[in-house]
Write a protein that holds these residues in place. Structure first.
Motif, short mmCIF file in Angstrom:
data_model
loop_
_atom_site.label_atom_id
_atom_site.label_comp_id
_atom_site.label_asym_id
_atom_site.label_seq_id
_atom_site.Cartn_x
_atom_site.Cartn_y
_atom_site.Cartn_z
N MET A 1 -89.14 25.48 121.55
CA MET A 1 -87.89 24.85 121.12
C MET A 1 -87.36 23.94 122.23
SD MET A 1 -84.39 26.64 119.77
CE MET A 1 -84.09 27.53 121.30
N ARG A 2 -87.00 22.72 121.85
CA ARG A 2 -86.46 21.76 122.80
C ARG A 2 -85.08 21.29 122.34
NH1 ARG A 2 -91.27 17.44 123.73
NH2 ARG A 2 -90.83 17.05 121.51
N LEU A 3 -84.30 20.87 123.29
CA LEU A 3 -82.97 20.33 122.99
C LEU A 3 -82.97 18.84 123.33
CD1 LEU A 3 -79.93 20.45 122.34
CD2 LEU A 3 -79.56 21.19 124.72
N HIS A 46 -87.18 12.41 112.32
CA HIS A 46 -88.41 12.53 111.55
C HIS A 46 -89.64 12.11 112.35
CE1 HIS A 46 -85.20 12.10 108.41
NE2 HIS A 46 -85.78 13.23 108.05
N ASP A 47 -89.46 12.02 113.68
CA ASP A 47 -90.58 11.68 114.56
C ASP A 47 -91.33 12.97 114.90
OD1 ASP A 47 -92.31 10.93 116.57
OD2 ASP A 47 -90.80 9.91 117.79
N SER A 48 -92.53 13.11 114.38
CA SER A 48 -93.28 14.35 114.57
C SER A 48 -93.62 14.61 116.02
CB SER A 48 -94.57 14.30 113.74
OG SER A 48 -95.37 13.20 114.12
N SER A 49 -93.73 13.54 116.83
CA SER A 49 -94.05 13.74 118.24
C SER A 49 -92.87 14.36 119.01
CB SER A 49 -94.45 12.41 118.89
OG SER A 49 -93.36 11.50 118.91
N GLU A 50 -91.65 14.14 118.53
CA GLU A 50 -90.48 14.72 119.18
C GLU A 50 -90.13 16.10 118.61
OE1 GLU A 50 -88.74 13.86 121.85
OE2 GLU A 50 -90.16 12.23 122.16
N GLN A 153 -88.65 1.93 126.01
CA GLN A 153 -89.90 1.71 126.75
C GLN A 153 -90.93 2.81 126.52
OE1 GLN A 153 -89.41 0.80 130.91
NE2 GLN A 153 -87.70 -0.57 130.56
N ARG A 154 -90.54 3.81 125.72
CA ARG A 154 -91.43 4.95 125.44
C ARG A 154 -91.91 5.59 126.76
NH1 ARG A 154 -93.05 4.94 120.08
NH2 ARG A 154 -92.58 3.02 118.94
#
Length: 291
Positions: A1-3, A46-50, A153-154
């Motif tokens: 889990m991330r915040l 909805h960004d699966s990478s995040e 800038q990702r």
């Protein structure tokens, strides 16, 4: 889990200055920035990478804090385009309409609130991700537990990368800014100090107080060391003030628990009503997680 902790003020400005046409609500008000920040956050959600599960968005409202009482030229609402300033309240309501927690700052700055959230919750989650390119926030970075993400800038910065790029540790960022200044925040730093000379000194001594008064006692020799030492001696009080301005407060009162920050989905009725009010029918089909 991330915040995920999002700098809403930055996102609002980014949306306002994005190279796309203005959007006006049926009321006639300019809503380009408001619609833009909602679109940006929906993409993030909805960004699966995040893989967002817990989230808060922080706003300066107004752009003023206790620091303005300490330094006359500190950043404020002055110069903010009226059509953008008029959207501050609307943007907060818009973010709430997609089911995301909002922290609105008045006495403190959004950066202070981001620092507080990072400190308060960093031991309760796997990672805190601060979404902002603001260099002030580098002082919050801690190992891989608190990182900074520049979405445009990702680029993700953890402590190892910060040290490699800066030449000093995150905790020394306010001391570095005291010497170089921060144009975004409105304080100038000390004359003659550039990023390279400041980084060399701060990388070696970490804190302003630890830099010897005599340049011949310095362990490192940045270019113009004698003049730099004289400048630091003559402007020490200013440097300490600038460091105070650059040091983030991580004890801002926050009522929300981690559970309060959980994203449970977009509240359909409220969000669709907001879409109707701003005439953005196309956004109704964007959410993938409904409450």
């Amino acid at each position: 889990m991330r915040l995920h902790l999002v700098d809403g003020t930055y996102e609002l400005f980014r949306a306002h200055y994005a190279p796309r046409p203005d959007h006006h609500a049926p009321s006639g008000n300019n809503a380009k920035a408001t619609v833009g920040i909602v679109e940006s956050l929906l993409y993030l959600l909805h960004d699966s990478s995040e893989a967002v599960t817990h989230l808060a968005v922080v706003f300066d409202n107004p752009i003023r804090s206790f620091r303005n009482d300490l330094f006359l030229n500190y950043k404020s609402d002055d110069g903010v385009p009226p059509e953008l300033r008029s959207q501050f309240d609307a943007a907060e309501d818009a973010v709430r309409s997609i089911g995301v927690a909002v922290w609105s700052m008045r006495e403190f700055e959004a950066d202070d609130c981001l620092a507080t959230g990072a400190r308060r919750f960093r031991d309760a989650v796997e990672q805190v991700r601060i979404l902002s390119p603001d260099k002030d926030l580098g002082q919050c970075i801690q190992d891989d537990r608190v990182v900074q993400l520049d979405r445009r800038q990702r680029k993700e910065t953890n402590e190892a990368l910060f040290r490699a790029e800066r030449g000093f540790g995150p905790h020394s960022m306010p001391d570095f800014l005291a010497l170089t200044g921060d144009a975004a925040d409105g304080f100038p730093g000390l004359p003659g100090f550039g990023k390279k000379s400041a980084a060399i000194l701060i990388g070696t001594y970490e804190k302003l107080e630890r830099i010897p008064a005599d340049p011949f006692d310095w362990k490192v020799k940045p270019r113009g060391a004698v003049q730099l030492a004289a400048t630091l001696a003559a402007h020490r009080d200013e440097a300490l003030l600038y460091r105070h301005l650059a040091t983030l407060i991580d004890t801002v009162p926050l009522d929300d628990s981690l559970d309060d920050l959980q994203f449970r989905g977009v509240p359909r009725e409220r969000f669709e009503r907001w879409c109707d009010e701003l005439d953005v029918e196309r956004l109704k089909t964007v959410p993938k997680r409904w409450m």
